[in-house]
Scaffold this motif. Structure first.
Motif: not given
Length: 300
Positions: A281-300
């Motif tokens: 679960p922790a690894a899956s949470s890291f992956i999900a959060e990393m995807r979300l933050q990188c999506l924000h990064l691309q949109n800024t």
């Protein structure tokens, strides 16, 4: 055999926490006599006095203050053991090993790590910083569960995470800036280039050297920060990740080279792991959060 039980230490801690025997009995829902007996057991077993009465207050003796520090540590460790047991029973991993290329934006990485740590406070995170194929090599060797790398692993799951922009830069005093014209790649070959060494250990003869122009003189370093420091001191030029040199660019410690082509480069980073079903679960949470933050990064 221990002469004092964990419960007796807990009663001693309760007297201090609640400010007296009567208050402690109400706080932990135990009779006052049972708390007195627990504290007396500690005092008799150790031959020390833990409390003294000053007016109407029950206060710690010097020995009691010392024992309280040790008791606090003991009780905290006991809580951790119970929490780890609950974590294991729920299938949550205790350690997460991640390899991340040094060009990845640090601000994003730290945000993701902090959010995962808040969600899983007992998780031990091991972060290995790599260059070029180093992260993929660690993943292929099962030394890490997740890799963020410019090299997409042939097996497992790889997805495009983000693109990193590089600028060709040198210090303001570098001779390349004094040519006062557009520069060609051939111009650069006459000057020292700072190159960062691939951190992979296997197949050393095939290590990646992305960005090297076959300049007449090359200095090779192991970390990007060394490259940044050298270039700021006028010791060479390089293509560096813009996200890592924003401050130096703003302060004019580094200035982009006026190239007639290839002034900027872009490198794709991949988020890679071998088997999604085996991730905790922790690894899956890291992956999900990393995807979300990188999506924000691309949109800024």
């Amino acid at each position: 055999m221990l002469r004092i039980s964990l419960e007796q230490w807990r009663m001693f801690h309760a007297v201090v926490e609640f400010g007296g025997f009567n208050q402690a009995s109400q706080g932990v829902h135990k009779s006052q006599s049972s708390i007195h007996n627990a504290v007396s057991k500690i005092e008799n077993s150790l031959g020390v006095k833990l409390f003294k009465i000053e007016g109407r207050k029950t206060v710690l003796t010097e020995a009691g203050q010392l024992m309280l520090q040790r008791a606090n540590y003991l009780l905290q460790e006991a809580k951790k053991i119970e929490a780890i047991g609950q974590t294991l029973s729920q299938g949550i991993e205790t350690t997460l090993k991640i390899a991340v290329d040094e060009i990845f934006p640090r601000t994003v990485l730290y945000q993701v790590l902090e959010k995962v740590s808040v969600q899983y406070p007992l998780l031990q995170i091991e972060l290995i910083e790599t260059i070029l194929s180093g992260a993929s090599e660690l993943l292929s060797q099962d030394a890490v569960e997740i890799a963020i790398s410019p090299i997409s692993l042939g097996t497992g799951f790889s997805e495009s995470l983000c693109y990193i922009t590089f600028n060709a830069v040198a210090s303001p005093t570098h001779p390349l800036h004094k040519l006062k014209r557009k520069l060609s790649l051939e111009d650069l070959k006459s000057y020292r280039q700072i190159v960062v060494r691939d951190s992979a250990h296997l197949h050393k003869d095939k290590k990646a050297s992305e960005g090297w122009l076959e300049a007449n003189q090359r200095w090779t370093v192991s970390h990007l920060q060394s490259s940044i420091d050298m270039i700021c001191k006028g010791l060479g030029f390089a293509w560096l990740p813009v996200n890592l040199i924003e401050q130096q660019l703003n302060d004019k410690e580094l200035i982009p080279l006026k190239l007639n082509e290839n002034r900027q480069r872009s490198t794709q980073l991949y988020l890679t792991f071998k088997d999604g079903d085996s991730l905790g679960p922790a690894a899956s949470s890291f992956i999900a959060e990393m995807r979300l933050q990188c999506l924000h990064l691309q949109n800024t």
